[in-house]
Write a protein that holds these residues in place. Structure first.
Motif, mmCIF file in Angstrom:
data_model
loop_
_atom_site.group_PDB
_atom_site.id
_atom_site.type_symbol
_atom_site.label_atom_id
_atom_site.label_comp_id
_atom_site.label_asym_id
_atom_site.label_seq_id
_atom_site.Cartn_x
_atom_site.Cartn_y
_atom_site.Cartn_z
ATOM 1 N N THR A 233 2.829 -21.752 72.833
ATOM 2 C CA THR A 233 2.897 -20.296 72.891
ATOM 3 C C THR A 233 4.230 -19.784 73.420
ATOM 4 O O THR A 233 4.514 -18.587 73.350
ATOM 5 N N ILE B 36 0.266 -16.207 66.236
ATOM 6 C CA ILE B 36 1.684 -15.950 66.498
ATOM 7 C C ILE B 36 2.498 -15.938 65.213
ATOM 8 O O ILE B 36 3.353 -15.067 65.004
ATOM 9 N N HIS C 78 -0.858 -13.807 71.728
ATOM 10 C CA HIS C 78 -0.725 -15.178 72.205
ATOM 11 C C HIS C 78 0.694 -15.522 72.626
ATOM 12 O O HIS C 78 0.925 -16.623 73.131
ATOM 13 N N ARG C 79 1.644 -14.635 72.420
ATOM 14 C CA ARG C 79 3.032 -14.938 72.777
ATOM 15 C C ARG C 79 3.173 -14.933 74.294
ATOM 16 O O ARG C 79 2.930 -13.930 74.943
ATOM 17 N N LEU C 80 3.592 -16.062 74.841
ATOM 18 C CA LEU C 80 3.546 -16.272 76.284
ATOM 19 C C LEU C 80 4.337 -15.223 77.057
ATOM 20 O O LEU C 80 3.850 -14.683 78.060
ATOM 21 N N SER D 78 -3.812 -20.262 68.545
ATOM 22 C CA SER D 78 -2.621 -19.496 68.912
ATOM 23 C C SER D 78 -1.556 -19.522 67.829
ATOM 24 O O SER D 78 -0.875 -18.512 67.591
ATOM 25 N N LYS E 128 -5.887 -20.371 76.185
ATOM 26 C CA LYS E 128 -5.599 -20.726 74.803
ATOM 27 C C LYS E 128 -6.261 -19.753 73.827
ATOM 28 O O LYS E 128 -5.726 -19.461 72.757
ATOM 29 N N THR F 62 -0.529 -26.509 74.696
ATOM 30 C CA THR F 62 -0.653 -25.154 74.147
ATOM 31 C C THR F 62 0.243 -24.177 74.892
ATOM 32 O O THR F 62 0.737 -23.206 74.309
#
Length: 371
Positions: free
Chosen positions: A211, A261, A351-353, A257, A343, A207
């Motif tokens: 992301t 996204i 959720h965008r890293l 996620s 997560k 995950t």
């Protein structure tokens, strides 16, 4: 995982290992005024009859999870932590949930007072539970308190631990996708007690990659049509997730996620298979089908292989330090900036890293400014 955390932390603060994987040890967090790794004292709750931590560390060393020399090098720290482990919730334990929670609360308070600690952060690293149905009493703290005294199944074990932690005035972290603190009544309790919490289900592998990659497709206006993943797990986590109901909790968390996204659901699902001989290691293989200009169909595939305990351990240390600092500065309720680690982050839909990391760094800077 807990044994890896204690072994790794002891080796780092003894100068035997560098803090690889510890986000809070990077330059971006130097000014956040976080408690040092040398200030951490470990204890916890475990199942009855669990092997001593030193023995488990030796097993992890043989499996290649921790350096072969580390169990002997940090034996004193492992024994110290082992002395602070108490028996957790036991299936079929007599008494009401209130009585069980009171026992956990007494353990936490005693630990804090005996060790002269400023605060205790509780991190749930127990095995994943099946989904638990929400009930009317979960929406109101008063109703929940009554249910705890009258019923033996008002809460799943993870939520009993969360309740006990919050009642004891301890920040709480849900490292798993279990129900835990994700109930309105427990949010009310956290705010009333003035303690922060965060979760849920730490992202350590597949995950984490999702992301990071999914925003690329969205930013380039490439249409993702399907995203399927297969996870092969050994160890205790794999054995737990062999249960279809426990696996369902994990799949729900892992798949959320992508929808957030990309803005829509995609075909495909996550598969989780238990492969006992893999031991402490896991492999994830993902297949992404996407559509480019002119409707051209293309694919991306990736394979992630890693040791889950070694990936997760530094995150436990990061989360404990950040939650402790948040508590010190007076924050309560969900710590949405910690969504970077999870997560299925509580209280936020980002959720965008890369953006999660920016939010985390901005929040950490504010923590430092409150010194």
């Amino acid at each position: 995982m807990a044994t890896t955390v204690v072994t790794g932390a002891a080796a780092i603060r003894s100068g035997l290992l560098p803090p690889v994987g510890c986000v809070t040890e990077t330059a971006d967090f130097a000014g956040a005024e976080l408690p040092g790794l040398d200030a951490l004292v470990f204890g916890g709750h475990d199942i009855a009859g669990a092997a001593p931590m030193a023995k488990r560390a030796e097993e992890l060393a043989r499996a290649g999870v921790v350096p072969p020399w580390s169990p002997a090098a940090v034996a004193g720290e492992l024994e110290d932590a082992d002395a602070e482990i108490r028996v957790g919730l036991v299936a079929g334990e007599p008494g009401t949930l209130r009585e069980q929670a009171d026992r956990l609360i007494a353990d936490l308070v005693s630990f804090r007072e005996r060790r002269d600690l400023e605060r205790v952060v509780v991190v749930n690293v127990a095995s994943t539970e099946p989904p638990f149905p929400r009930r009317p009493e979960h929406a109101d703290l008063g109703a929940l308190e009554s249910a705890l005294a009258a019923s033996g199944d008002a809460l799943p074990p993870s939520s009993v631990y969360a309740y006990a932690a919050l009642r004891a005035g301890c920040p709480y972290i849900d490292f798993t996708p279990s129900t835990g603190v994700r109930l309105p009544a427990l949010d009310e309790l956290a705010r009333r007690m003035g303690v922060p919490y965060a979760g849920s289900d730490a992202k350590t592998g597949e995950t984490l990659v999702k992301t990071a990659l999914a925003p690329m497709f969205a930013a380039r206006a490439l249409a993702v049509r399907a995203w399927s993943g297969t996870n092969l797990l050994g160890g205790g986590d794999g054995a737990t997730l062999a249960d279809p109901q426990a696996s369902r909790s994990k799949k729900i968390s892992k798949d959320r996620s992508l929808t957030e996204i990309l803005g829509h659901r995609v075909e495909g699902e996550t598969h989780i298979d238990y492969v006992r001989p893999m031991g402490e290691w896991k492999t994830a293989w993902d297949h992404v089908l996407f559509e480019g200009f002119g409707g051209v169909q293309m694919t991306l595939q990736f394979t992630w292989q890693g040791c889950d305990s070694a990936l997760a351990a530094p995150l436990v240390l990061d989360l404990a330090r950040l939650a402790a600092r948040a508590h010190e500065t007076g924050e309560s309720g969900p710590l949405t900036a910690l969504g970077f680690f999870f997560k299925d982050p509580i209280g936020v839909r980002e959720h965008r890293l890369a953006l999660q990391y920016e939010l985390l760094c901005e929040w950490a800077a504010r923590l430092g400014a409150r010194a």
